[in-house]
Motif scaffolding. Sequence first.
Motif, PDB file in Angstrom:
ATOM      1  N   GLN A  99      66.617  48.780  62.876  1.00 27.91           N
ATOM      2  CA  GLN A  99      67.900  49.220  63.435  1.00 27.91           C
ATOM      3  C   GLN A  99      67.633  49.876  64.786  1.00 27.91           C
ATOM      4  N   VAL A 100      68.327  49.386  65.784  1.00 27.54           N
ATOM      5  CA  VAL A 100      68.136  49.884  67.151  1.00 27.54           C
ATOM      6  C   VAL A 100      69.199  50.925  67.460  1.00 27.54           C
ATOM      7  N   THR A 101      68.744  52.030  68.022  1.00 28.34           N
ATOM      8  CA  THR A 101      69.676  53.075  68.448  1.00 28.34           C
ATOM      9  C   THR A 101      69.594  53.216  69.958  1.00 28.34           C
ATOM     10  N   PRO A 102      70.597  52.692  70.672  1.00 27.75           N
ATOM     11  CA  PRO A 102      70.570  52.855  72.136  1.00 27.75           C
ATOM     12  C   PRO A 102      70.744  54.327  72.507  1.00 27.75           C
ATOM     13  N   GLN A 103      69.987  54.759  73.485  1.00 22.62           N
ATOM     14  CA  GLN A 103      70.101  56.143  73.957  1.00 22.62           C
ATOM     15  C   GLN A 103      70.552  56.107  75.410  1.00 22.62           C
ATOM     16  N   LEU A 104      71.499  56.925  75.757  1.00 19.42           N
ATOM     17  CA  LEU A 104      72.021  56.891  77.118  1.00 19.42           C
ATOM     18  C   LEU A 104      71.183  57.736  78.078  1.00 19.42           C
ATOM     19  N   THR A 105      70.500  58.744  77.569  1.00 15.39           N
ATOM     20  CA  THR A 105      69.727  59.607  78.467  1.00 15.39           C
ATOM     21  C   THR A 105      68.274  59.766  78.026  1.00 15.39           C
ATOM     22  N   ASP A 106      67.898  59.143  76.939  1.00 16.76           N
ATOM     23  CA  ASP A 106      66.537  59.248  76.425  1.00 16.76           C
ATOM     24  C   ASP A 106      66.022  57.828  76.243  1.00 16.76           C
ATOM     25  N   ALA A 107      64.788  57.710  75.747  1.00 19.61           N
ATOM     26  CA  ALA A 107      64.259  56.375  75.446  1.00 19.61           C
ATOM     27  C   ALA A 107      65.015  55.780  74.264  1.00 19.61           C
ATOM     28  N   ASN A 108      65.267  54.481  74.323  1.00 20.42           N
ATOM     29  CA  ASN A 108      65.887  53.812  73.177  1.00 20.42           C
ATOM     30  C   ASN A 108      64.966  53.944  71.976  1.00 20.42           C
ATOM     31  N   THR A 109      65.571  54.089  70.819  1.00 16.53           N
ATOM     32  CA  THR A 109      64.778  54.217  69.610  1.00 16.53           C
ATOM     33  C   THR A 109      65.173  53.138  68.616  1.00 16.53           C
ATOM     34  N   ALA A 110      64.322  52.933  67.658  1.00 22.13           N
ATOM     35  CA  ALA A 110      64.626  52.011  66.565  1.00 22.13           C
ATOM     36  C   ALA A 110      64.061  52.602  65.286  1.00 22.13           C
ATOM     37  N   THR A 111      64.711  52.276  64.205  1.00 25.82           N
ATOM     38  CA  THR A 111      64.229  52.723  62.904  1.00 25.82           C
ATOM     39  C   THR A 111      63.838  51.495  62.098  1.00 25.82           C
ATOM     40  N   ILE A 112      62.596  51.450  61.655  1.00 24.40           N
ATOM     41  CA  ILE A 112      62.208  50.358  60.765  1.00 24.40           C
ATOM     42  C   ILE A 112      62.074  50.923  59.350  1.00 24.40           C
ATOM     43  N   THR A 113      62.573  50.153  58.416  1.00 26.23           N
ATOM     44  CA  THR A 113      62.520  50.565  57.013  1.00 26.23           C
ATOM     45  C   THR A 113      61.506  49.699  56.282  1.00 26.23           C
ATOM     46  N   ILE A 114      60.546  50.357  55.680  1.00 25.42           N
ATOM     47  CA  ILE A 114      59.500  49.670  54.911  1.00 25.42           C
ATOM     48  C   ILE A 114      59.680  50.042  53.445  1.00 25.42           C
ATOM     49  N   THR A 115      59.773  49.047  52.594  1.00 24.66           N
ATOM     50  CA  THR A 115      59.806  49.345  51.165  1.00 24.66           C
ATOM     51  C   THR A 115      58.393  49.242  50.614  1.00 24.66           C
ATOM     52  N   ILE A 116      58.137  50.059  49.622  1.00 23.02           N
ATOM     53  CA  ILE A 116      56.787  50.182  49.076  1.00 23.02           C
ATOM     54  C   ILE A 116      56.717  49.392  47.779  1.00 23.02           C
ATOM     55  N   GLN A 117      55.772  48.468  47.708  1.00 20.53           N
ATOM     56  CA  GLN A 117      55.667  47.580  46.551  1.00 20.53           C
ATOM     57  C   GLN A 117      54.455  47.904  45.669  1.00 20.53           C
ATOM     58  N   SER A 118      53.712  48.955  46.012  1.00 21.04           N
ATOM     59  CA  SER A 118      52.526  49.306  45.223  1.00 21.04           C
ATOM     60  C   SER A 118      52.317  50.807  45.313  1.00 21.04           C
ATOM     61  N   ASP A 119      51.297  51.291  44.629  1.00 20.21           N
ATOM     62  CA  ASP A 119      50.883  52.681  44.830  1.00 20.21           C
ATOM     63  C   ASP A 119      50.264  52.820  46.217  1.00 20.21           C
ATOM     64  N   PHE A 120      50.092  54.066  46.610  1.00 25.69           N
ATOM     65  CA  PHE A 120      49.315  54.334  47.821  1.00 25.69           C
ATOM     66  C   PHE A 120      47.850  54.465  47.427  1.00 25.69           C
ATOM     67  N   PHE A 121      46.975  53.934  48.255  1.00 30.09           N
ATOM     68  CA  PHE A 121      45.544  53.991  47.974  1.00 30.09           C
ATOM     69  C   PHE A 121      44.847  54.708  49.138  1.00 30.09           C
ATOM     70  N   GLY A 122      43.996  55.635  48.797  1.00 27.89           N
ATOM     71  CA  GLY A 122      43.305  56.436  49.782  1.00 27.89           C
ATOM     72  C   GLY A 122      43.328  57.898  49.317  1.00 27.89           C
ATOM     73  N   ALA A 123      42.871  58.766  50.106  1.00 27.71           N
ATOM     74  CA  ALA A 123      42.416  58.540  51.459  1.00 27.71           C
ATOM     75  C   ALA A 123      40.980  58.026  51.492  1.00 27.71           C
ATOM     76  N   TYR A 124      40.786  57.007  52.328  1.00 26.03           N
ATOM     77  CA  TYR A 124      39.464  56.460  52.584  1.00 26.03           C
ATOM     78  C   TYR A 124      39.076  56.810  54.021  1.00 26.03           C
ATOM     79  N   THR A 125      37.820  56.701  54.289  1.00 24.01           N
ATOM     80  CA  THR A 125      37.379  56.891  55.661  1.00 24.01           C
ATOM     81  C   THR A 125      36.213  55.971  55.963  1.00 24.01           C
ATOM     82  N   VAL A 126      36.107  55.573  57.216  1.00 22.46           N
ATOM     83  CA  VAL A 126      34.971  54.730  57.637  1.00 22.46           C
ATOM     84  C   VAL A 126      34.137  55.518  58.635  1.00 22.46           C
TER      85      VAL A 126
END
Lengths: 134, 192
Positions: free
Chosen positions: B165-192
Motif C-alpha cells: 500500500q502506497v501512501t503519498p506524502q506531500l511534504t515528506d518522502a513517499n512511503t509504502a506499507t508491505i504486509t507479510i503473513t507468517i507461514q511458519s515459526d520464527f527460527f533463530g537467532a543465528y549468527t555467522v
Amino acid sequence: MGKYTILEDNILAVFGTPAWSAESIKTFPANFVAVNSGNEFIRVSVVPASEGINLNSVSGVLIIDIFTPAGVGLKRCSVIADKLDSYLVGKSLSVPSGSLQLSDSSLAHRGKDADNPALHMSSYTVPFNYFGVF
Amino acid sequence: MAHINSIGAGMFSDLAVCKDPAILAAVTPKIANGTITSADFYAGFAAADFTGNTAIRITNVREFPAMGTPPNVVNVPVYGSATSQQIQGQADAPSMELTLNYIPADWASGTLLGDLVGDGNQYVFRFSLMNSKPEGAEGYASSATGLGDVQNSQYFWVGKIEALQVTPQLTDANTATITITIQSDFFGAYTV
C-alpha cells in the motif's frame, strides 16, 4: 575509565588513524593552541550534552569546525565534509564497557571566522550515542 | 563474527527474501519434522543468490515491526488462590507490516520485488539485526565474509508478501506499507 574519557579518546582516535592522516587535513582537538595551522584545518569538539539510556550512557553531538580560505567558495568545505562522512557517519566504534554509534551528519556554513577573517568556518555535526553497560 | 554483545541501535538491520523454490522445498519438510538448522536457511542467502537474483534485499525500510510471534497469555482462575495463574495459549499467527521509503521502480510490476506481491507463493525471509554496516567481500550474504563481517543476529521464517500500500506524502518522502503473513515459526537467532 569514565564514559567522558572513553568518548574523548575513542572519537579523537579516529583522527589518529593512518587513513585519516593520509587525507592531509590538519586536525586539532578543541581547546588546543595550534601552531602553523595554515588556511585549512578542522577543529574537533566532543559535546556529550544529553542524557543516555542508563547511568553509564550518554549522548551528544560531535561538532567539527571546518576552516577553509575565505572568498573562494564552499566547494572545499563540502569535500572535507564528505570525507568526514566516510569516517564517521553510521559507524559503530567498539569501546570499553559499551558501544559508540554515530548517526547522520549535517553541515552549517557560519561565514568568516571572527578571529581570523581570512578563514571561512563551517560546522559539521554528527549526533552520537554512547551505550554503556553495567 | 558473533551475536551483537553490546547495547546499541540496529541502524543497519536488513530484511531479505529468498525466492528460490528449491530452498523452500528443502526447508519446509525440515521445519515440519524439527530438523531444520541454520545452514538450511543460509543456503538460500549465499553471495551467488544475491547476484543471481534468487535472494533480494528489501531496502529503504523506514520502520521495522516487532520480529517474532507475540504470546497469547491466558489467565486461569485458581480456586482458593488470591491470584490467578497464567498459561501460554496457542498464539495467533502474526502478520507483519513494514513501512518503506517508497521507490516505485523497485516495486513496479515486472520487477524482482514487485512480482512477489500478492502472488500467493511462500518464500523464505531473513531478518538480520546489525548495528554496523557489513562491508565484507560477500556483502549481505549469510556467510563469514558477508554479514559475518560485523556482529549479527539472523532470524528466518516462511511467509508471503500479501500487499503493498502506497501512501503519498506531500511534504515528506513517499512511503509504502508491505504486509507479510507468517507461514511458519520464527527460527533463530543465528549468527555467522
